[in-house]
Design an enzyme around this catalytic site. Structure first.
Site, short mmCIF file in Angstrom:
data_model
loop_
_atom_site.label_atom_id
_atom_site.label_comp_id
_atom_site.label_asym_id
_atom_site.label_seq_id
_atom_site.Cartn_x
_atom_site.Cartn_y
_atom_site.Cartn_z
N PHE A 39 5.31 -62.37 47.75
CA PHE A 39 6.60 -63.05 47.70
C PHE A 39 6.98 -63.48 49.11
O PHE A 39 7.07 -62.65 50.02
CB PHE A 39 7.66 -62.12 47.09
CG PHE A 39 7.34 -61.72 45.69
CD1 PHE A 39 7.77 -62.48 44.62
CD2 PHE A 39 6.59 -60.58 45.42
CE1 PHE A 39 7.48 -62.13 43.32
CE2 PHE A 39 6.29 -60.21 44.12
CZ PHE A 39 6.73 -60.98 43.06
N VAL A 77 6.18 -58.03 49.43
CA VAL A 77 7.27 -58.85 49.95
C VAL A 77 7.04 -59.05 51.44
O VAL A 77 6.82 -58.08 52.19
CB VAL A 77 8.62 -58.14 49.71
CG1 VAL A 77 9.76 -58.92 50.33
CG2 VAL A 77 8.84 -57.93 48.23
N CYS A 78 7.07 -60.30 51.89
CA CYS A 78 6.91 -60.60 53.31
C CYS A 78 8.04 -59.97 54.11
O CYS A 78 9.22 -60.21 53.83
CB CYS A 78 6.88 -62.11 53.52
SG CYS A 78 6.78 -62.57 55.27
N VAL A 79 7.69 -59.20 55.11
CA VAL A 79 8.69 -58.49 55.90
C VAL A 79 9.62 -59.45 56.64
O VAL A 79 10.84 -59.26 56.64
CB VAL A 79 8.03 -57.47 56.87
CG1 VAL A 79 7.14 -58.13 57.88
CG2 VAL A 79 9.08 -56.61 57.54
N GLY A 82 11.82 -61.32 54.20
CA GLY A 82 12.75 -60.36 53.62
C GLY A 82 13.90 -60.04 54.57
O GLY A 82 15.06 -60.04 54.17
#
Length: 119
Positions: A39, A77-79, A82
């Site tokens: 994501f 989830v891409c840090v 995010g």
């Protein structure tokens, strides 16, 4: 075939997340493997535990959680994306995990195909 999926749009403002979910579900039903769902951009909003859709609406986050639980799909989830959108460990829905773009690169290496949903 082993697929990697990239979701770039949020759950309720674009069809991309629903399309990605339906694609993943159909691929698994046909015996294919989903290596990872990554994501990115607004797609990270699929992973929030703070969303409360109306009871007569679909719950996109729960759909992803159930798919991951039933089929051992890695939801990443891409840090950076995010953090820009307020998605952190404290409000991350169970079943999702936060990591970096290296996980997307690994998907490109490990999967036979990467399928992208959203701009």
């Amino acid at each position: 075939m082993k697929f990697g999926i990239l979701v770039n749009e949020g759950p309720y403002n674009h069809q991309a997340s629903d399309s990605a979910f339906q694609f993943a579900k159909a691929a698994l039903e046909k015996g294919h493997e989903i290596f990872r769902v990554f994501f990115y951009y607004d797609g990270v909003n699929n992973a929030t535990s703070l969303g409360q859709p109306p009871s007569d609406d679909r719950n996109v986050t729960k759909n992803w959680q159930k798919l991951a639980e039933d089929h051992k799909v890695d939801l990443v989830v891409c840090v950076a994306a995010g953090l820009r959108r307020g998605i952190v460990d404290g409000n991350l829905a169970p079943g999702f995990r936060i990591s970096g773009l290296g996980q997307l690169i690994e998907s490109g290496i490990q999967a036979d195909r990467i399928v992208t949903f959203g701009d």
